[in-house]
Design a protein around this motif. Structure first.
Motif, PDB file in Angstrom:
ATOM      1  N   UNK A  12       9.248   2.400   9.790  1.00 29.16           N
ATOM      2  CA  UNK A  12      10.546   2.282   9.120  1.00 29.16           C
ATOM      3  C   UNK A  12      11.612   2.656  10.141  1.00 29.16           C
ATOM      4  N   UNK A  13      12.413   1.680  10.569  1.00 30.00           N
ATOM      5  CA  UNK A  13      13.494   1.996  11.504  1.00 30.00           C
ATOM      6  C   UNK A  13      14.822   1.581  10.886  1.00 30.00           C
ATOM      7  N   UNK A  14      15.849   2.395  11.150  1.00 25.99           N
ATOM      8  CA  UNK A  14      17.163   2.116  10.563  1.00 25.99           C
ATOM      9  C   UNK A  14      18.256   2.373  11.574  1.00 25.99           C
ATOM     10  N   UNK A  15      19.317   1.604  11.478  1.00 28.34           N
ATOM     11  CA  UNK A  15      20.485   1.918  12.292  1.00 28.34           C
ATOM     12  C   UNK A  15      21.309   2.884  11.460  1.00 28.34           C
ATOM     13  N   UNK A  16      21.118   4.161  11.700  1.00 31.20           N
ATOM     14  CA  UNK A  16      21.759   5.159  10.853  1.00 31.20           C
ATOM     15  C   UNK A  16      21.905   6.464  11.624  1.00 31.20           C
ATOM     16  N   UNK A  17      22.578   7.394  10.982  1.00 30.49           N
ATOM     17  CA  UNK A  17      22.814   8.702  11.579  1.00 30.49           C
ATOM     18  C   UNK A  17      21.551   9.566  11.473  1.00 30.49           C
ATOM     19  N   UNK A  18      21.368  10.418  12.477  1.00 30.97           N
ATOM     20  CA  UNK A  18      20.198  11.310  12.495  1.00 30.97           C
ATOM     21  C   UNK A  18      20.199  12.278  11.308  1.00 30.97           C
ATOM     22  N   UNK A  19      21.343  12.399  10.630  1.00 26.27           N
ATOM     23  CA  UNK A  19      21.412  13.327   9.491  1.00 26.27           C
ATOM     24  C   UNK A  19      21.129  12.613   8.175  1.00 26.27           C
ATOM     25  N   UNK A  20      20.601  11.411   8.273  1.00 27.88           N
ATOM     26  CA  UNK A  20      20.307  10.640   7.061  1.00 27.88           C
ATOM     27  C   UNK A  20      18.976   9.916   7.250  1.00 27.88           C
ATOM     28  N   UNK A  21      17.908  10.695   7.384  1.00 28.81           N
ATOM     29  CA  UNK A  21      16.607  10.101   7.719  1.00 28.81           C
ATOM     30  C   UNK A  21      15.981   9.403   6.514  1.00 28.81           C
ATOM     31  N   UNK A  22      15.426   8.212   6.739  1.00 29.47           N
ATOM     32  CA  UNK A  22      14.815   7.474   5.637  1.00 29.47           C
ATOM     33  C   UNK A  22      13.425   8.017   5.297  1.00 29.47           C
TER      34      UNK A  22
END
Ligand SMILES: C[S@@+](CC[C@H](N)C(=O)[O-])C[C@H]1O[C@@H](n2cnc3c(N)ncnc32)[C@H](O)[C@@H]1O
Length: 435
Positions: free
Chosen positions: A244-254
């Motif tokens: 699971x990879x996301x383009x997101x902030x490290x403070x919002x882990x999936x």
């Protein structure tokens, strides 16, 4: 005021270097095996280091996370070692790379698509050039900024290649060729080849885009075969469950709370918004950079962001910030430690009790003040209910130095710049355990 001795703390630097973590015997071929060799990403992990941490601190089917996944080294190693890999990065290019490097593609389809692209491009670049150029220019964004980095003929040829890639229907295959395209951009531009900073060189030797693109694609196809061969068939068939990879902030882990066994990561450094600049070329072509200033703000440690007074949970961090004073650097470092602390809280949320966070980090210097990242991080973790499991002091063999930094500004510099200071000839691996 800027007396470095004030902030000297020697405990961590007293830890003897463990040379088994240097991987100095590894060649470029070793570190670019399977999909690791797709793209030159700055400050990339040595895959063998990520693999060793994963094998020593987790078991098969466990969840392994990298909140700053960059080009996805940890995620690739997690899935080929039969773990579930989860990652985020704020940079779109990193997200694209991590995704492509962990996506299995059917070999026959990949080869067929490559052969179609090759055939069409030979024709479009050598035959009906003007017709296809006119069509291609319609899909190229940010034309003026692209003109800044590319000579007109190069831009034309690249536009025709880019437009042909966009015609590929299968998302995974299209992304695969976009990565090949991203990788050749620097060599086709007037970006000073050896520089990580955005510097132009009008006299640079520039390569033929089609030759570079086809060679890069062939190299990647070969590496993809190797990856495909070693990836567990069960994971291959259920890749979206195992990666699971996301383009997101490290403070919002999936990831749900208390589920992960391990975190393996190397965080950005204080001036990390430079990452936005470093990936400018592919970001321009892919239309990711409509607003560079806004993009920079999202990076950890950005001085552009105002925040309320915050408890950094580290007396050493407070001391360092006071030393730097009320200026841009001071604000940058304070924001950096605050942003990192928020990421550590997020790590705590996703980790199981007894789960470990392995943080690979070196210390640096600004204006003569030692920025003791490793010591600060350890203190922050211990103040939010983690204990220190182990700390490894590792040497970075010079050929693998991620980069060098200016001792005054802390920014990336060329090897011959005057204030040259090796940024992290040694670094630490903090292994912190959630209580
Ligand atoms: C040292 S690099 C990681 C390299 C990675 N270990 C690899 O092997 O490619 C640090 C990464 O942190 C990312 N980053 C910076 N700010 C971030 C944020 N707020 N959230 C997530 N990632 C961020 C940068 O884009 C960069 O890719």
């Amino acid at each position: 005021m800027n007396d470095t001795t004030v902030l000297k703390k020697t405990e961590l630097s007293d830890i003897p270097i463990d040379y088994s973590w240097s991987f100095s015997d590894k060649t470029i071929k070793d570190t670019s095996y399977i999909t690791h060799g797709y793209y030159t990403y700055p400050a990339k992990f040595i895959p063998q280091l990520a693999a060793r941490l994963i094998k020593e601190h987790s078991n098969e089917n466990d969840i392994v996370i990298d909140p700053f996944m960059g080009s996805g080294t940890t995620i690739v190693e997690a899935i080929i070692n039969n773990r579930i890999g989860i990652g985020t990065d704020i940079n779109n290019i990193a997200y694209l790379l991590a995704k492509v490097k962990t996506t299995p593609i059917k070999t026959a389809e990949l080869l067929q698509e490559f052969s179609n692209i090759e055939f069409d491009l030979q024709n479009r670049l050598n035959g009906q050039y003007d017709y296809f150029l006119k069509k291609a220019l319609k899909v190229v964004p940010q034309k003026d900024r692209i003109d800044y980095w590319f000579k007109p003929k190069q831009k034309e040829k690249l536009s025709i290649i880019f437009a042909r890639i966009l015609e590929v229907k299968n998302n995974d295959i299209r992304n695969f060729f976009l990565v090949a395209f991203a990788q050749i951009l620097k060599s086709c531009s007037i970006w000073l080849q050896k520089s990580v900073k955005p510097t132009r060189n009008q006299n640079k030797k520039i390569y033929e885009p089609l030759t570079l693109f086809l060679n890069q694609s062939k190299k990647m196809i070969k590496r993809h075969f190797e990856f495909d061969k070693i990836l567990n068939p069960k994971i291959k068939q259920n890749i979206d469950k195992y990666r699971v990879v996301k383009c997101d902030d490290s403070r919002n882990l999936p990831c749900e709370k208390n589920k992960a066994t391990l975190i393996v990561t190397s965080p950005p450094y204080v001036t990390s918004y430079e990452y936005a600049d470093l990936h400018q070329l592919p970001s321009l072509w892919f239309g990711y950079l409509s607003n560079l200033a806004e993009f920079r703000k999202k990076f950890i440690g950005s001085a552009y962001k105002d925040r309320e007074r915050i408890d950094l949970k580290s007396s050493l961090a407070e001391e360092i910030v006071t030393q730097l004073g009320e200026n841009k650097k001071g604000r940058e470092v304070k924001n950096y430690f605050a942003d990192m602390l928020e990421t550590f809280f997020e790590m705590k949320r996703v980790l199981k009790k007894g789960g470990r966070a392995c943080i690979v980090i070196g210390n640096t210097q600004f204006q003569g003040v030692n920025i003791l990242n490793a010591e600060v991080f350890q203190e922050q973790f211990e103040n939010i209910e983690f204990k220190t499991h182990n700390i490894i002091n590792r040497e970075i063999p010079s050929k693998m130095l991620p980069s060098t930094r200016d001792s005054e500004t802390g920014q990336f510099v060329k090897a011959n710049d005057k204030n040259l200071k090796l940024a992290y000839p040694t670094e630490y691996i903090l292994i912190m355990e959630k209580l």
